[in-house]
Design an enzyme around this catalytic site. Structure first.
Site, short mmCIF file in Angstrom:
data_model
loop_
_atom_site.label_atom_id
_atom_site.label_comp_id
_atom_site.label_asym_id
_atom_site.label_seq_id
_atom_site.Cartn_x
_atom_site.Cartn_y
_atom_site.Cartn_z
N CYS A 107 0.88 -1.19 0.00
CA CYS A 107 0.00 0.00 0.00
C CYS A 107 0.91 1.22 0.00
O CYS A 107 1.07 1.89 1.02
CB CYS A 107 -0.91 0.00 1.23
N ALA A 108 1.49 1.54 -1.14
CA ALA A 108 2.67 2.40 -1.18
C ALA A 108 2.38 3.90 -1.11
O ALA A 108 3.28 4.66 -0.74
CB ALA A 108 3.48 2.11 -2.45
N GLY A 109 1.19 4.35 -1.48
CA GLY A 109 0.94 5.79 -1.49
C GLY A 109 0.97 6.41 -0.12
O GLY A 109 0.56 5.76 0.85
N PRO A 110 1.47 7.64 0.01
CA PRO A 110 1.98 8.52 -1.06
C PRO A 110 3.44 8.31 -1.41
O PRO A 110 3.96 9.00 -2.28
CB PRO A 110 1.77 9.91 -0.46
N GLU B 125 -0.08 0.41 -5.41
CA GLU B 125 -1.01 1.41 -4.89
C GLU B 125 -2.31 1.32 -5.69
O GLU B 125 -2.30 1.29 -6.92
CB GLU B 125 -0.41 2.81 -5.00
N CYS C 157 -0.58 3.71 11.25
CA CYS C 157 -0.37 4.97 11.96
C CYS C 157 -1.56 5.18 12.88
O CYS C 157 -2.24 6.21 12.84
CB CYS C 157 -0.23 6.13 10.98
#
Length: 511
Positions: free
Chosen positions: A312-315, A337, A436
Site C-alpha cells: 500500500c505504497a501511497g503517497p 497502490e 499509523c
C-alpha cells in the site's frame, strides 16, 4: 404586505435617532466597545482572514488544512511573521476546537450547533487568540470582531464581541477547571480539556494499557497531539548523507533521536529549499515512520533477499526509503497502490532512485496480489489504511471527522491486506504490518484475527529488531515487556518518543 406600514418589532429595536439596533443590544446584553463608531474595525488583517478561510474550507469541503493553507498563503502573498501567525491560528484552532467549544458553550445563550458555522469558526479563532496565543486581549477581540463584520455581518459581530469579552474575563486554567468539573465522568473530562472526541480518548486510553503503559498517561498523550510536530527529514541511504543535506543553504539541522536516517529541521526553515528534498534524495518523513521501515529491512531472513514489496505504497515516503535500502543490497522494490493519483505520487517519490532499484510502480488492489503472485517476495510491507489516530498532531481535523463506524470497514480491509501479504511472501520471508494508529482494533486484534486461521506464520520480536536499528546509545522506552504480543510488537507514542503513534508487528512465513 404594504411597505409603508411600520414594523412594530423593528420600531422596538430603533434608538433615539431611529437607527436599527441588533437584537442583543436592544435587550441590553451586548458588550460595548470603547472605540468610536468611525474607528471600529470593518475588516481584519490578511493572516486572520486566511485562517478563517481555511477553517471554512476544512468544514465545508472536507479539505485538509495542510493541503489548503500553504498555497493560500502563497496566493495572498503572506510570508514571514504573517504566515507563521496564520499557520498557528489555523492549526491551533483545529487542534483545540473541542476545548474551545466546551468553553464557548458556557458563554453562548444557545446550543453551539444552532449557531451559523461561519460564526462558530470566528468564535473559535477568537478563543484561540485569547486562550492559546500571546495576543493581547483587546487585539484578539477587536480583530476577531472585525473579521466577523467582514465575513458574517454586523449583527453577528455584536454577538462575537459579547461572547469573546466573556471568554477573555477568565484565565485558561480556571476555564479548564470549570470544564472538568462540569463533565459527567473522567473520560469526558479528559476529552473536553484535551480536545479529542470521547470515543478517541477512550480508545487511546485502552491502547496505552494494552501496550504495557500506564493509562494515566492519557492526558499527556492528548496534550502531545495538541502540540505542533517538528519537521523531520529522512536521508535516503546511498542518495544523500547528513553533510550533503543542508549544503549550500541556511537550513539548520540536528540529528534525530532514534533513526540514523532522521534529521530535525530547525523552526522557520523550509524543507522545500533544500536541493536534496527538491530532487527526491531526501524527504519529509516522521521518525517513527522511518523506524518501522528500517526494521523491516533489518529483520533476518532465511534464504534469498532479492525482491521486496510495498503493498500500500501511497503517497510513497516508506517506499522511497525501502527502495534506497533495497538498492544498497542489490534487491528491487515493487510498489503497489490502488489509487492512480497516489500511484503518481509514489512515482514522484521514487524519482531519485537509480535505474533497476524499482521494478515497478503497480496500480492495483493489494488484496489481489497474494493470489496473483503467491510466494513471490522476500520482504513485504503492509502500511495499512487506518483511522490515522496516530497522526492527529499533523492532521488535527481528522479527529473531528472520524467516527467509531469507520473502524468496521477499515479493520476488515486491514485483515484482507495482511492475508494477501502473507500469501505474497515466500516461506522464510518477512511481513511488516504497520499502522499509523494505536487503536487495538486496528493493530493487535487485526493480527490476532488473521493468525487464528493460519498455522504457517510466526510472530517475531519486533522490539528487538527496532532496538537494533536505533542510533547507537539510544534507549527506546517501549513499555512493559509483558508476555505475548505485548512483549513483541512495537507501539510508538507522541508523548514518549516524539513520533507519530506508529504500530509495528513483524511476521515470518514458516518454511
Amino acid at each position: 404586505m404594504s411597505t409603508d406600514r411600520p414594523d412594530r418589532h423593528g420600531d422596538d429595536r430603533r434608538d433615539a435617532r431611529g437607527r436599527q439596533r441588533g437584537a442583543a443590544r436592544s435587550r441590553g446584553q451586548a458588550g460595548r466597545t470603547t472605540q468610536a463608531p468611525a474607528d471600529r474595525r470593518r475588516r481584519t488583517d490578511p493572516a486572520r482572514t486566511a485562517a478563517f478561510d481555511v477553517l471554512r474550507d476544512v468544514d465545508a469541503s472536507d479539505a485538509y488544512a495542510n493541503l489548503v493553507l500553504p498555497p493560500l498563503l502563497r496566493e495572498r502573498g503572506l510570508s514571514g511573521r504573517d504566515a507563521a501567525f496564520a499557520t498557528e491560528l489555523c492549526y491551533g484552532t483545529l487542534r483545540l476546537r473541542g476545548r474551545y467549544d466546551a468553553i464557548l458553550a458556557a458563554c453562548v445563550d444557545r446550543p453551539l450547533d444552532r449557531l451559523d458555522p461561519d460564526v462558530l469558526d470566528v468564535l473559535r479563532l477568537g478563543a484561540h487568540q485569547l486562550l492559546g496565543m500571546r495576543v493581547p486581549a483587546h487585539a484578539a477581540v477587536s480583530e476577531t470582531v472585525g473579521l466577523a463584520r467582514d465575513r458574517v455581518g454586523a449583527g453577528p459581530a455584536q454577538m462575537v464581541n459579547a461572547v469573546l469579552r466573556k471568554v477573555g474575563r477568565t484565565p485558561l486554567p480556571e476555564w479548564l477547571d470549570r470544564v472538568r468539573d462540569d463533565a459527567p465522568d473522567e473520560i469526558t473530562a479528559l476529552a473536553r480539556t484535551g480536545s479529542h472526541p470521547v470515543w478517541i480518548t477512550r480508545a487511546l486510553r485502552e491502547a496505552l494499557h494494552g501496550n504495557g503503559r500506564d493509562a494515566g498517561e492519557t492526558a499527556d498523550l492528548l496534550e502531545a497531539d495538541n502540540t505542533a510536530p517538528r519537521v523531520t527529514l529522512v536521508t535516503r541511504p546511498g542518495l544523500v548523507d547528513a553533510d550533503e543535506l543542508a549544503a549550500g543553504t541556511d537550513a539548520r539541522l540536528q540529528a534525530g533521536r532514534w533513526a540514523p536516517t532522521a534529521h530535525v529541521l530547525a523552526p522557520g526553515s523550509d524543507p522545500a529549499t533544500l536541493p536534496a528534498v527538491a530532487d527526491g534524495r531526501a524527504g519529509v518523513q516522521d521518525e517513527g515512520s522511518q523506524l518501522v521501515t528500517l526494521a523491516l529491512a533489518a529483520t533476518p531472513l532465511d534464504g534469498p533477499d532479492a525482491r521486496w514489496l510495498d503493498l500500500c505504497a501511497g503517497p510513497g515516503g516508506k517506499a522511497a526509503l525501502l527502495a534506497a535500502l533495497a538498492a544498497g543490497r542489490g534487491a528491487t522494490l515493487v510498489a503497489n497502490e490502488i489509487a492512480p493519483h497516489r500511484a503518481r505520487l509514489v512515482e514522484r517519490g521514487l524519482r531519485a532512485l537509480p535505474a533497476g532499484a524499482v521494478e515497478a510502480v503497480r496500480t492495483g488492489d493489494g488484496r489481489d496480489l497474494g493470489t496473483e503472485e503467491p510466494g513471490a517476495y522476500d520482504r513485504v510491507l503492509v502500511d495499512a489504511p487506518c483511522t490515522g489516530l496516530g497522526a492527529l498532531r499533523r492532521r488535527p481535523e481528522s479527529r473531528w471527522r472520524r467516527t467509531p463506524a469507520d473502524l468496521g470497514a477499515l479493520t476488515g480491509l486491514q485483515a484482507e491486506l495482511l492475508r494477501s501479504a502473507l500469501d505474497a511472501v515466500r516461506p522464510g520471508g518477512v511481513v511488516a504490518y504497520v499502522t499509523c494508529s494505536p487503536h487495538l482494533a486496528e493493530t493487535r486484534l487485526v493480527v490476532d484475527t488473521v493468525l487464528r486461521r493460519r498455522d504457517d506464520v510466526e510472530r517475531l520480536d519486533a522490539r528487538a529488531v527496532v532496538r537494533d536499528v536505533l542510533v547507537p546509545g539510544a534507549d527506546l522506552d517501549l513499555g512493559a515487556d509483558g508476555g505475548g504480543a505485548a512483549g513483541l510488537d512495537v507501539q510508538l507514542w507522541p508523548h514518549v518518543h516524539g513520533t507519530d503513534a506508529m504500530h509495528l508487528t513483524l511476521l515470518r512465513r514458516a518454511g
